[in-house]
Design an enzyme around this catalytic site. Structure first.
Site, PDB file in Angstrom:
ATOM      1  N   ARG A  67      11.647  -5.387   5.144  1.00 50.61           N
ATOM      2  CA  ARG A  67      11.326  -3.994   4.800  1.00 50.61           C
ATOM      3  C   ARG A  67      12.302  -3.020   5.465  1.00 50.61           C
ATOM      4  NH1 ARG A  67       5.293  -1.768   5.412  1.00 50.61           N
ATOM      5  NH2 ARG A  67       5.484  -2.336   7.600  1.00 50.61           N
ATOM      6  N   ARG A 124      11.480  -1.133  11.013  1.00 51.37           N
ATOM      7  CA  ARG A 124      10.476  -0.712  11.984  1.00 51.37           C
ATOM      8  C   ARG A 124      10.390  -1.686  13.152  1.00 51.37           C
ATOM      9  NH1 ARG A 124       5.242   0.651   8.485  1.00 51.37           N
ATOM     10  NH2 ARG A 124       4.339  -0.486  10.225  1.00 51.37           N
ATOM     11  N   ARG A 157      -0.176  -8.527  13.599  1.00 54.14           N
ATOM     12  CA  ARG A 157      -0.747  -7.453  12.766  1.00 54.14           C
ATOM     13  C   ARG A 157      -1.588  -8.028  11.629  1.00 54.14           C
ATOM     14  NH1 ARG A 157       4.313  -4.770  11.035  1.00 54.14           N
ATOM     15  NH2 ARG A 157       3.005  -3.488   9.696  1.00 54.14           N
ATOM     16  N   ARG A 204      -9.252   1.748   8.614  1.00 60.69           N
ATOM     17  CA  ARG A 204      -8.815   0.400   8.971  1.00 60.69           C
ATOM     18  C   ARG A 204      -9.876  -0.353   9.777  1.00 60.69           C
ATOM     19  NH1 ARG A 204      -2.939   0.995   8.809  1.00 60.69           N
ATOM     20  NH2 ARG A 204      -1.871  -0.955   9.266  1.00 60.69           N
ATOM     21  N   LYS A 249       0.827  -1.218   0.000  1.00 59.63           N
ATOM     22  CA  LYS A 249       0.000   0.000   0.000  1.00 59.63           C
ATOM     23  C   LYS A 249       0.861   1.267   0.000  1.00 59.63           C
ATOM     24  CE  LYS A 249      -2.076  -1.007   3.874  1.00 59.63           C
ATOM     25  NZ  LYS A 249      -1.329  -2.250   4.183  1.00 59.63           N
TER      26      LYS A 249
END
Ligand code: ADP
Ligand code: ADP
Length: 218
Positions: A132, A164, A175, A93, A18
């Site tokens: 990531r 992160r 998540r 969300r 996204k």
């Protein structure tokens, strides 16, 4: 009031792409990229009260409460740079957020125009999130699939990249569960609204972009 503003909502599980796509298409369409995750992280690095509150949820892989999130988005969208609209990344969300967003847009004379829904199997999501690398300005790389020219350095501004806190394997799995429980009802919500555009997110980044832009111009 601005009848011509365009609002695009990126939908999909964590790691679907996204943020990567939102940045590209916002630039392409002359819209602002609004990432609620980035806004929370910005608040955290500025040590605001909102940042501290958000971090207590983010570090556990839980969602930040709806009222706080909605108020933050409302403030962001009221700034002049959003006059032509925005590409929403990570918001809404929950169904409550989606309803509040529709009400907010109605108030300012807009609507959700398109919802690219990026689908990727869970196994791939875990690989993507654990590799990531992100920049402080929200640019996204992947150690293997989308590496920067120099390891751990942003191609554009030369700043350091980092991993992160919530991309650790144990948080990632939670998540993804939270996405299925709390966010996936939005698939039907936007399907009923006639704005959903399902896209195979396992394709290369530029193919995914092409499909979204084709949808936006249709
Ligand atoms: P999201 O915002 O949905 O969580 P990101 O855009 O941050 O997802 O992407 C998650 C990770 O997957 C990043 O490391 C990114 O570089 C990588 N990625 C994004 N799109 C693709 C793609 N089409 N193919 C392979 N890797 C991708
Ligand atoms: P990803 O790109 O991997 O999906 P984000 O950067 O969008 O992750 O979000 C990181 C975290 O920030 C979420 O796990 C959640 O704690 C918080 N967050 C972001 N957007 C929202 C939202 N719309 N509602 C509630 N919490 C949010």
């Amino acid at each position: 009031m601005n009848e011509k503003a365009t609002y695009i909502v990126m939908l999909g599980p964590p790691g679907a792409g996204k943020g990567t796509q939102a940045k590209i298409i916002a630039e392409e369409l002359g819209l602002v990229h609004v990432s609620t995750g980035d806004l929370f992280r910005e608040n955290l690095s500025n040590e605001t009260e909102l940042g501290r509150l958000a971090a207590s949820f983010m570090n556990k892989g839980e969602l930040v409460p709806d009222d706080v999130t909605i108020a933050m988005v409302e403030e962001r969208l009221s700034r002049p740079d959003c006059e032509k609209g925005a590409v929403m990344d990570g918001f809404p969300r929950t169904p409550a957020q989606a309803e509040a967003f529709d009400a907010l847009l109605e108030k300012i004379g807009g609507k959700v125009d398109m919802v690219p829904f990026i689908t990727v199997p869970n196994q791939v999501l875990v690989e993507r999130l654990s590799g990531r690398w992100v920049s402080r300005s929200g640019r996204v790389y992947h150690a293997l699939y989308n590496p920067p020219i120099v390891k751990w350095v942003d191609d554009f501004d030369g700043t350091d990249l980092y991993q992160r806190e919530d991309d650790k394997p144990e948080t990632v799995v939670h998540r993804i569960e939270v996405y299925y429980e709390q966010t996936s009802p939005l698939i039907e919500y936007y399907q009923n609204a006639g704005t959903l555009l399902e896209i195979d997110g396992t394709q290369p980044i530029d193919r995914v972009t092409e499909e979204i832009l084709k949808g936006a111009k249709a």
